[in-house]
Scaffold this motif. Structure first.
Motif, mmCIF file in Angstrom:
data_model
loop_
_atom_site.group_PDB
_atom_site.id
_atom_site.type_symbol
_atom_site.label_atom_id
_atom_site.label_comp_id
_atom_site.label_asym_id
_atom_site.label_seq_id
_atom_site.Cartn_x
_atom_site.Cartn_y
_atom_site.Cartn_z
ATOM 1 N N GLY A 195 -5.022 -17.185 -0.521
ATOM 2 C CA GLY A 195 -4.533 -16.249 0.491
ATOM 3 C C GLY A 195 -3.063 -15.903 0.353
ATOM 4 O O GLY A 195 -2.706 -14.709 0.336
ATOM 5 N N PRO A 196 -2.151 -16.894 0.255
ATOM 6 C CA PRO A 196 -0.731 -16.554 0.116
ATOM 7 C C PRO A 196 -0.430 -15.738 -1.142
ATOM 8 O O PRO A 196 0.417 -14.830 -1.107
ATOM 9 C CB PRO A 196 -0.055 -17.929 0.072
ATOM 10 N N LEU A 197 -1.092 -16.043 -2.258
ATOM 11 C CA LEU A 197 -0.873 -15.276 -3.486
ATOM 12 C C LEU A 197 -1.336 -13.837 -3.308
ATOM 13 O O LEU A 197 -0.624 -12.886 -3.677
ATOM 14 C CB LEU A 197 -1.607 -15.940 -4.650
ATOM 15 N N LEU A 198 -2.517 -13.648 -2.736
ATOM 16 C CA LEU A 198 -3.031 -12.295 -2.539
ATOM 17 C C LEU A 198 -2.131 -11.513 -1.572
ATOM 18 O O LEU A 198 -1.922 -10.306 -1.758
ATOM 19 C CB LEU A 198 -4.462 -12.347 -2.019
ATOM 20 N N ALA A 199 -1.591 -12.202 -0.577
ATOM 21 C CA ALA A 199 -0.680 -11.536 0.349
ATOM 22 C C ALA A 199 0.581 -11.070 -0.377
ATOM 23 O O ALA A 199 1.094 -9.970 -0.118
ATOM 24 C CB ALA A 199 -0.323 -12.478 1.502
ATOM 25 N N GLN A 200 1.100 -11.888 -1.284
ATOM 26 C CA GLN A 200 2.270 -11.494 -2.073
ATOM 27 C C GLN A 200 1.956 -10.274 -2.931
ATOM 28 O O GLN A 200 2.770 -9.343 -3.043
ATOM 29 C CB GLN A 200 2.717 -12.656 -2.956
#
Length: 217
Positions: free
Chosen positions: A144-149
């Motif tokens: 999730g955090p990577l995709l948000a970035q």
């Protein structure tokens, strides 16, 4: 090319730089993540890569593509987990990060515009003889955090943008779905073409589950 320039002044914090120069192209979906491509070695500024194919088109994650893992093409000489947020290698005589020299350098890199000095002028330490060793690292965990970035927009350079002449090594990174298909990630960049803050941390938070080594020309 994933060779980017570090930004002086307020580029990292937004500081008046615009958001979203243009919508990103959608990444090409390929059968598998492939680190044996020119961009793998050129991303580190170590030269080489002659005879290798080009990487698939990087871009936004296509609709309907559900990643379950990431694959990073990492220079074997680098410490595990260093990710794309490693300290940039400045050009000899260039201002340190946060400083501006006498002559501002136009923004460049992935956002567009004239590129800052690349590997032909400023090479990161290392050698490619007799070959460049690359680790193919599979990473799993909360994506999730990577995709948000990766969904963050690129910042638009101001007409008077001043950028230090810097080099940043940014590994080729794929997202992989449950069927093994892959898309190459396009990183969000600031007004000077430097990775936006938080990008490296989102990769470093993932767990390494597999590693294979390649030797590339």
């Amino acid at each position: 090319m994933l060779l980017l320039g570090g930004c002086a002044g307020d580029g990292h914090s937004g500081g008046g730089a615009g958001e979203g120069a243009a919508p990103r192209d959608v990444a090409a979906v390929v059968d598998a993540a492939d680190c044996a491509v020119r961009e793998t070695v050129s991303a580190y500024g170590v030269g080489g890569g002659e005879g290798l194919p080009a990487a698939p088109r990087a871009g936004a994650v296509p609709d309907g593509f559900v990643p379950v893992a990431a694959v990073e093409c990492r220079l074997a000489a680098l410490a595990p987990g260093s990710g794309p947020s490693r300290v940039p290698v400045p050009e000899l005589g260039a201002p340190a990060p946060g400083e501006v020299g006498d002559a501002p350098v136009p923004p460049g890199g992935a956002v567009g515009g004239p590129a800052v000095p690349g590997p032909s002028e400023t090479e990161a330490p290392g050698t490619t003889s007799p070959g460049t060793r690359v680790d193919v690292v599979r990473l799993e965990g909360d994506l999730g955090p990577l995709l948000a970035q990766l969904r963050r927009p690129d910042q638009v350079p101001r007409p008077d943008q001043a950028c230090a002449a810097m080099f940043q090594a940014v590994p080729v990174l794929y997202l992989v779905d449950a069927d093994g298909r892959a898309v190459r990630a396009a990183w969000p960049t600031d007004a000077c073409g430097f990775l936006r803050d938080g990008a490296g941390e989102s990769v470093a938070a993932l767990a390494e589950v597999d590693r294979q080594e390649l030797t590339l020309p």
